[in-house]
Design a protein around this motif. Sequence first.
Motif, short mmCIF file in Angstrom:
data_model
loop_
_atom_site.label_atom_id
_atom_site.label_comp_id
_atom_site.label_asym_id
_atom_site.label_seq_id
_atom_site.Cartn_x
_atom_site.Cartn_y
_atom_site.Cartn_z
N GLN A 69 0.61 -1.36 0.04
CA GLN A 69 0.01 -0.05 0.09
C GLN A 69 0.98 1.35 0.00
O GLN A 69 2.05 1.23 0.34
CB GLN A 69 -0.90 0.04 1.02
CG GLN A 69 -1.75 -1.19 1.54
CD GLN A 69 -2.90 -1.46 0.09
OE1 GLN A 69 -3.37 -0.50 -0.17
NE2 GLN A 69 -2.83 -2.72 -0.29
N TYR A 82 -0.31 4.83 5.25
CA TYR A 82 -1.72 3.99 4.73
C TYR A 82 -2.90 4.61 5.69
O TYR A 82 -2.57 4.44 6.61
CB TYR A 82 -1.45 2.59 4.60
CG TYR A 82 -2.62 1.78 4.26
CD1 TYR A 82 -3.20 1.66 3.06
CD2 TYR A 82 -3.31 1.06 5.34
CE1 TYR A 82 -4.29 1.08 3.02
CE2 TYR A 82 -4.54 0.21 4.97
CZ TYR A 82 -4.92 0.33 3.74
OH TYR A 82 -5.95 -0.46 3.34
N ALA A 119 -2.73 -2.96 6.28
CA ALA A 119 -1.56 -2.10 6.22
C ALA A 119 -0.10 -2.82 5.94
O ALA A 119 0.69 -3.18 6.70
CB ALA A 119 -1.29 -1.23 7.38
#
Length: 172
Positions: free
Chosen positions: A115, A119, A132
């Motif tokens: 990500q 995040y 995450a």
Amino acid sequence: MTWATATHGSPLGSIGNLVFNDANYDGVFDAGDSPLAGVTVDMIQDSNENDAWDAGEPILATVTTNAALDASNGNYIFLGVPAGRFLIHVSDTNGALLDYNQGSLGQPDTDNHSQSDPYVVVLASGDSSVLADFGYYVRIQPSVGLIGNHRGWTTMAMACTARAAAMKNWPA
């Protein structure tokens, strides 16, 4: 975890999951990839809910990743998190990622997919988020040498050295 959890009137949740070596640069934790240990990750309160870390927004907790995966296929977790909007940021204050670059991003909000950093996690009361995830790849260092005070490719330095040696025997 360095954040002291307070007693809140609602159930607490958790946020985690994975910082990994993305060996094949695809943004997905899959075969051939491995968890990265010793990386610090921060949980930041996104007080104004603008999805950016602004001055005055506090780091609520910092954790360090483990070498082994846990039951949720992760290597870090923040426990006892109240409902709210948070930013998860790979701070790497230990320097574990000095030889790494952040890799390709996977599918947004998908487990085991790298990500963007930070995040954004919006956590409802008692919920958990294990999305995450952050993938990194080993930075390829070119083979370099020094010629005087200039950097140059090793092959170039070798060629210059060979030429200098040959010129040394050149007739005057």
